[in-house]
Scaffold this motif. Structure first.
Motif, mmCIF file in Angstrom:
data_model
loop_
_atom_site.group_PDB
_atom_site.id
_atom_site.type_symbol
_atom_site.label_atom_id
_atom_site.label_comp_id
_atom_site.label_asym_id
_atom_site.label_seq_id
_atom_site.Cartn_x
_atom_site.Cartn_y
_atom_site.Cartn_z
ATOM 1 N N ILE A 204 0.864 -1.179 0.000
ATOM 2 C CA ILE A 204 0.000 0.000 0.000
ATOM 3 C C ILE A 204 0.903 1.233 0.000
ATOM 4 N N GLY A 213 -7.241 8.773 3.410
ATOM 5 C CA GLY A 213 -7.109 7.911 2.240
ATOM 6 C C GLY A 213 -6.637 8.639 0.996
ATOM 7 N N GLN A 239 4.072 0.272 2.242
ATOM 8 C CA GLN A 239 3.939 -0.671 3.351
ATOM 9 C C GLN A 239 3.430 -2.005 2.853
ATOM 10 N N HIS A 298 -11.111 -2.016 0.246
ATOM 11 C CA HIS A 298 -9.789 -2.111 0.885
ATOM 12 C C HIS A 298 -9.495 -1.030 1.916
ATOM 13 N N LEU A 299 -10.131 0.133 1.783
ATOM 14 C CA LEU A 299 -9.819 1.232 2.709
ATOM 15 C C LEU A 299 -11.003 1.477 3.639
HETATM 16 P P1 ADP Z 1 -4.841 7.958 5.879
HETATM 17 O O1 ADP Z 1 -4.133 8.854 6.842
HETATM 18 O O2 ADP Z 1 -4.833 8.540 4.511
HETATM 19 O O3 ADP Z 1 -6.189 7.560 6.356
HETATM 20 P P2 ADP Z 1 -3.983 5.287 6.576
HETATM 21 O O4 ADP Z 1 -2.604 4.875 6.860
HETATM 22 O O5 ADP Z 1 -4.899 5.363 7.746
HETATM 23 O O6 ADP Z 1 -3.940 6.665 5.776
HETATM 24 O O7 ADP Z 1 -4.591 4.302 5.529
HETATM 25 C C1 ADP Z 1 -5.902 4.436 5.028
HETATM 26 C C2 ADP Z 1 -6.636 3.118 5.087
HETATM 27 O O8 ADP Z 1 -5.930 2.140 4.326
HETATM 28 C C3 ADP Z 1 -6.720 2.534 6.480
HETATM 29 O O9 ADP Z 1 -7.812 3.039 7.171
HETATM 30 C C4 ADP Z 1 -6.825 1.058 6.201
HETATM 31 O O10 ADP Z 1 -8.127 0.674 5.942
HETATM 32 C C5 ADP Z 1 -6.008 0.880 4.953
HETATM 33 N N1 ADP Z 1 -4.620 0.478 5.244
HETATM 34 C C6 ADP Z 1 -3.588 1.302 5.548
HETATM 35 N N2 ADP Z 1 -2.445 0.620 5.734
HETATM 36 C C7 ADP Z 1 -2.748 -0.667 5.548
HETATM 37 C C8 ADP Z 1 -1.991 -1.870 5.589
HETATM 38 N N3 ADP Z 1 -0.672 -1.857 5.835
HETATM 39 N N4 ADP Z 1 -2.635 -3.034 5.365
HETATM 40 C C9 ADP Z 1 -3.962 -3.048 5.091
HETATM 41 N N5 ADP Z 1 -4.721 -1.959 5.027
HETATM 42 C C10 ADP Z 1 -4.144 -0.774 5.242
#
Ligand code: ADP
Length: 702
Positions: A204, A213, A239, A298-299
């Motif tokens: 990701i 997101g 990541q 996914h998010l």
């Molecule tokens: P943002 O600050 O833009 O919200 P995040 O790091 O919280 O960024 O990531 C957004 C979304 O992506 C998370 O809420 C989660 O659902 C998904 N996500 C982020 N990192 C991972 C990961 N390493 N594995 C699986 N899902 C992830």
């Protein structure tokens, strides 16, 4: 995957002000005259309406005498001999204003929605420490927190801890910082694929400055990185994607937990017993090239999923696309999940993450509020985003410095017509978190508590004493783990080995339940540190390195160590010898500092940042204690440094005592100064000895 951007969180620009700001031309009006009690609290969880809400606040003249915030610290009510209410400046609360207002009404505290000429007890900032110039009281933000929880900084800080304690820090997905680590990313993925051919990873990609997101996408191979967007101007963290999350009703979800960092020194951490669970709006399937772009699958971001036609607004807290975490736990426990173990893992993740953040936060803190300068004390509510893996292992996604405290959401009444409507689930969780944070920070209770506490629980304004002052009376025999032991015992308030039992109480909770606020529900915030200090203190090595770093920073307000400061550190800690000359010290300094500064981090100041110092420290530790594992090398070197600095401090203390005594003796001399009585003679001899020590002491100083 563009974000429509509804709830601003960490790293996002400040949302527009929701209330009039103070200006010099128009003196700040006040909500109420001094001493007039605030309106009665509204029923638990209800929104304030009618008289007393912000819009209908009566404007009265400015505070007596027109003193600025630096002036008197007398509180509202005291001047009239009535019991004083805690005063809160909410003029910079921005999107947390509604929840704050409800909390203040429940507490019967006095709100100053337009600021106040006199100082307030508490300042509630919506964005950062710097929202207001404050010189006293308490503020709900730490300087540097926004910078520390940015995706790249957090990844770096956690990685340092992973280098030292790989097992303990495996709750954070493997990450690479691009563009600088692009070759490493490619090489490591190739190696892992070669050693484990069935491994079909997904990654990701998250822009450093993004939130909600924004700009996030998934890839299957390093070659899929979108270089077109110019990584140089918008660096990203890549990541490992957790492809087997725990699902409920076939949906992926994450947890938003609220964590209160009550104090940095001594470290005090509280976790809210309930949080939010945010659900995706399309059934989850493991990532394939075909579904990688499906954000609703996914998010878990609320700000994205609210735009899905499947989004369900919760009409109670147990259903819908945003629910309480407790409702999820209830569901899991009914399926036989060990909730106690899950909580224990989450608490461990939170404490360890805070350990990764605090060393650099302390550098920011001393830079913004150097010892001796008037300043507020700080506390902060953080939003931890956690994903549960299918095997129930919690994984840290990110930390938000400004978690959304909005308690309403937008609803589309008819096509294109939106209205803000109250959100019961947000209100239930967020009002409790703000209210109970305030209860814990209550300056009246704090005063009472401080009067009863031992010295080790000092106010955070007494911050970072020299290493030696944290030692018990110095025993000049070097004992490798003496310092570690003394530190371990310092913060441990609990000898129990078990982790959180939800619902168990500590002293502060008990105190609070005995006071007149008893009508309020029990605290939703649970202390986890220093409560569990014994289990975790061994991990605080970087914190101890930061204490060394800060000691040698020299000039007040700087965040970087100059070459002279680094040399002094080496000399005072007796780290140079025939195998490691001062010329080698200079080369080490230049090499590491140049590399860190070339990474395009903070260029405002030249010199060695904390992370570079930590790297240099690792090198020094490896040279000296080759055969040990890294964390033992580092712990041994810290012990060694602390020991030599303690000796130095002891010598300086003796010297300064000698000077004081000599001055006192001179004052007691006969006026002619010629005929000393035996009583004055003896101390003078001591002073001569002390003077010799002083010379010796100066020789030790750089
Ligand atoms: P943002 O600050 O833009 O919200 P995040 O790091 O919280 O960024 O990531 C957004 C979304 O992506 C998370 O809420 C989660 O659902 C998904 N996500 C982020 N990192 C991972 C990961 N390493 N594995 C699986 N899902 C992830």
């Amino acid at each position: 995957m563009e974000s429509p951007g509804i709830e601003p969180e960490s790293g996002s620009p400040a949302p527009p002000a929701e209330e009039p700001e103070r200006s010099e031309a128009a003196p700040a009006p006040q909500q109420e005259a001094e001493g007039v009690p605030p309106p009665a609290p509204v029923a638990q969880g209800r929104r304030p309406s009618g008289p007393g809400s912000q819009g209908q606040t009566k404007r009265r003249g400015a505070g007596k005498g027109g003193r600025g915030k630096r002036g008197s610290t007398r509180r509202a009510g005291e001047e009239w001999g009535r019991p004083a209410h805690v005063t809160v400046d909410s003029s910079k609360a921005k999107t947390s204003l509604e929840a704050l207002k409800i909390s203040l009404r429940q507490l019967r505290w006095k709100e100053f929605p337009f600021g106040r000429r006199l100082p307030c007890d508490i300042y509630w900032h919506g964005v950062s420490f710097h929202d207001n110039d404050i010189f006293s009281g308490q503020v709900n933000k730490f300087p540097g927190m926004t910078e520390m929880v940015r995706k790249i900084t957090l990844s770096r800080a956690v990685r340092t801890m992973q280098d030292l304690f790989p097992e303990e820090y495996n709750f954070y997905p493997q990450s690479w910082i691009l563009p600088e680590e692009f070759p490493l990313f490619v090489a490591e993925v190739r190696m892992m694929k070669e050693s484990n051919p069935p491994w079909k990873p997904t990654f990701i990609v998250k822009p450093d400055s993004g939130c909600q997101g924004d700009g996030i996408y998934l890839i299957k191979d390093p070659s899929d990185i979108r270089l077109a967007g110019n990584l140089q101007s918008r660096p990203v963290v890549v990541q490992e994607y957790i492809s087997k999350p725990l699902l409920i009703d076939k949906l992926k979800f994450d947890i938003r937990l609220y964590v209160l960092l009550k104090s940095l020194e001594p470290l005090e951490i509280y976790i809210a017993k309930d949080g939010l669970s945010r659900f995706c709006t399309e059934p989850y399937r493991e990532p394939t090239l075909k579904n990688l772009h499906q954000v609703f699958m996914h998010l878990t971001n609320y700000s994205l999923n609210i735009h899905s036609r499947n989004f369900i607004h919760s009409d109670n807290v147990n259903t819908g696309s945003k629910r309480t975490f407790s409702s999820v736990l209830y569901r899991l426990s009914s399926k036989g999940v060990d909730i106690k173990k899950l909580w224990s893992d989450i608490i461990s993740l939170v404490i360890k993450t805070i350990f990764a953040l605090t060393p650099e936060l302390k550098v920011y803190y001393q830079s913004d509020i150097p010892a001796g300068k008037p300043g507020p004390t700080c506390f902060q509510i953080l939003g931890f985003d956690i994903l549960l893996m299918k095997n129930l292992k919690p994984v840290l996604l990110e930390v938000n410095a400004n978690p959304s405290m909005r308690i309403e959401h937008e609803q589309e009444l008819s096509p294109g017509v939106f209205e803000n409507v109250p959100s019961a689930v947000d209100e239930e969780i967020k009002v409790a978190v703000i209210r109970d944070t305030l209860r814990l920070m209550d300056p009246h209770k704090k005063k009472k508590k401080d009067n009863h506490l031992p010295d080790t629980c000092m106010d955070s304004k007494q911050r970072f004493p020299p290493v030696s002052s944290r030692l018990p009376r110095l025993n000049l025999q070097f004992s490798k783990f003496a310092v570690v032991r003394s530190q371990l015992s310092e913060n441990s308030s609990d000898t129990k080995d078990d982790l959180l039992e939800p619902g168990s109480t500590d002293q502060l909770e008990h105190d609070i339940s005995k006071n007149p606020e008893a009508s309020l529900p029990s605290l939703c915030l649970k202390q986890v540190f220093p409560k569990y200090a014994k289990q975790f203190n061994y991990l605080r090595l970087v914190d101890r390195m930061a204490a060394l770093f800060i000691r040698f920073l020299g000039v007040k307000g700087t965040m970087k160590l100059g070459p002279t400061g680094f040399r002094t550190f080496i000399r005072n800690c007796k780290l140079s010898n025939s195998n490691f000359s001062m010329a080698s010290v200079d080369i080490l300094y230049i090499d590491i500092t140049r590399r860190w500064n070339s990474m395009g981090l903070d260029q405002r100041e030249s010199g060695m940042c904390l992370q570079a110092f930590v790297e240099a420290f690792f090198c020094l530790a490896q040279r000296r204690y080759k055969s040990l594992p890294l964390h033992e090398q580092v712990a041994s070197l810290i012990d060694f440094c602390e020991y030599h600095l303690a000796i130095l401090d002891e010598k300086r203390l003796v010297c300064s005592r000698g000077i004081t005594e000599r001055r006192a003796a001179l004052v007691t001399c006969q006026p002619d100064g010629l005929h000393l009585t035996p009583a004055t003679h003896a101390p003078l001899l001591n002073h001569m000895a002390a003077a010799n020590k002083l010379t010796d002491c100066r020789n030790h100083r750089s």
